[in-house]
Write an enzyme that holds these catalytic residues in place. Structure first.
Site, PDB file in Angstrom:
ATOM      1  CG  ASP A  32      36.583 -43.516  28.245  1.00  0.00           C
ATOM      2  OD1 ASP A  32      36.616 -42.836  27.198  1.00  0.00           O
ATOM      3  OD2 ASP A  32      37.327 -44.489  28.454  1.00  0.00           O
ATOM      4  NE  ARG A  33      27.905 -44.112  29.378  1.00  0.00           N
ATOM      5  CZ  ARG A  33      27.423 -44.923  30.310  1.00  0.00           C
ATOM      6  NH1 ARG A  33      26.808 -44.404  31.382  1.00  0.00           N
ATOM      7  NH2 ARG A  33      27.531 -46.228  30.209  1.00  0.00           N
TER       8      ARG A  33
END
Length: 326
Positions: free
Chosen positions: A107-108
């Site tokens: 995830d970012r």
């Protein structure tokens, strides 16, 4: 409707007059009639959300595999509003490393180990190993409270709501035929406490499956959510611990071309545009670099990928600074 139509026409006229719409690389008048086989180019620039000014550290560079330490806030590959501010984009721009094929996702806001194959064939090998359950993953997280000393195994289905951008967990519920009544996907994560100071704990996380936000929502279900996870810790006060984002690259130009197909030859070869598109007078963001809706501050999640291992390979990433409770 007339107002909207008039606005659209005025916008197109302005784009032509400003030179953002060109024919065969040249600025033309609004009344110009496009000829067969001519190339129409519409120049625009985009404002990418800023990312933390942290380096993408190369951990291992081999003939078939590249591993890096992904900083929090940087997405792995182009998605949404991100085009250049991605791990793949930065590695290509700053290290001339391309093509690259990420073999797993982070995830970012998650940091840590990212493995990238350097060929499609090598990526396929990794994919088959992952799908066969031959790959083990380990993350560490900094969670709220004193996590139990004994291993915790969470078997709760994860249901991701794309509209809300978050997941929820669901306990197994079967009907009389043995079919699940739930919409979520089966998910399992094993947790082991590494250390604690009573207020926080560092926990080793071993996801058996790979659902969206699985570790985050499973930790929440134990009563020990990640200590700075604003999405799954509603009462979290981010005002005192935010780290300001600095843009790595923010204003990005791109060209979209539409060719009118014909058997006729082009009148002339496209030429370099004479316009400077760094600042667009019609853009609602310029001269500010960050897109509207970003307040310039956000912090990386206290969740970090530290290890991936397969049948005959192991890749690791150093622990982050926040993993120390001293």
């Amino acid at each position: 409707m007339a107002v909207a139509g008039g606005t659209a026409v005025a916008s197109k006229d302005s784009a032509v007059k400003s030179g953002r719409i060109q024919v065969n690389g040249k600025t033309v008048s609004v009344s110009y009639r496009v000829q067969s086989s001519q190339k129409i180019s519409h120049f625009v620039h985009r404002h990418e959300p800023p990312v933390m000014a942290s380096n993408v550290t190369i951990l291992h560079e081999g003939e078939d595999v590249l591993t890096v330490c992904k900083p929090a806030s940087v997405p792995v590959h182009p998605c949404g509003q991100y085009r250049k501010n991605t791990v793949v984009g930065i590695l290509q721009a700053e290290h001339d490393l391309a093509p690259l094929f990420p073999i797993h996702r982070l995830d970012r806001l998650v940091s840590g180990l990212l493995i990238l194959a350097r060929s499609a064939s090598q990526a396929e090998i990794f994919r088959q190993q992952i799908e066969s359950g031959l790959v083990q993953k380990q993350y560490i997280a900094k969670v709220v409270g004193e996590f139990p000393e004994e291993e915790q195994v969470v078997n709760l289905r994860v249901n991701f709501n794309a509209r809300e951008g978050r997941s929820t967990v669901e306990a197994e519920d079967m009907d009389e035929n043995g079919n699940s009544r739930l919409n979520g996907k089966a998910a399992c994560t094993k947790f082991t406490r590494i250390c604690t100071n009573g207020k926080y704990s560092i926990v080793s996380c071993h996801p058996i499956t790979g659902r969206t936000h699985q570790i985050r929502v499973h930790l929440q279900s134990t009563g020990h959510p990640i200590a700075n996870d604003a999405l799954y810790l509603p009462d979290y006060d981010i005002s005192g611990s935010r780290r300001a984002f600095t843009a790595h690259k923010t204003a990005v130009k791109s060209t979209h071309s539409l060719e009118v197909n014909s058997n006729d030859n082009c009148d002339s070869e496209p030429e370099e545009s004479i316009e400077d598109f760094e600042i667009d007078p019609m853009c609602t963001n310029c001269p500010n670099l960050a897109p509207i809706g970003y307040d310039g501050s956000e912090e990386g999640l206290w969740l970090h990928c530290v290890r991936y291992s397969g049948p005959d390979w192991v890749y690791e990433c150093p622990y982050p600074d926040w993993a120390s409770l001293t």
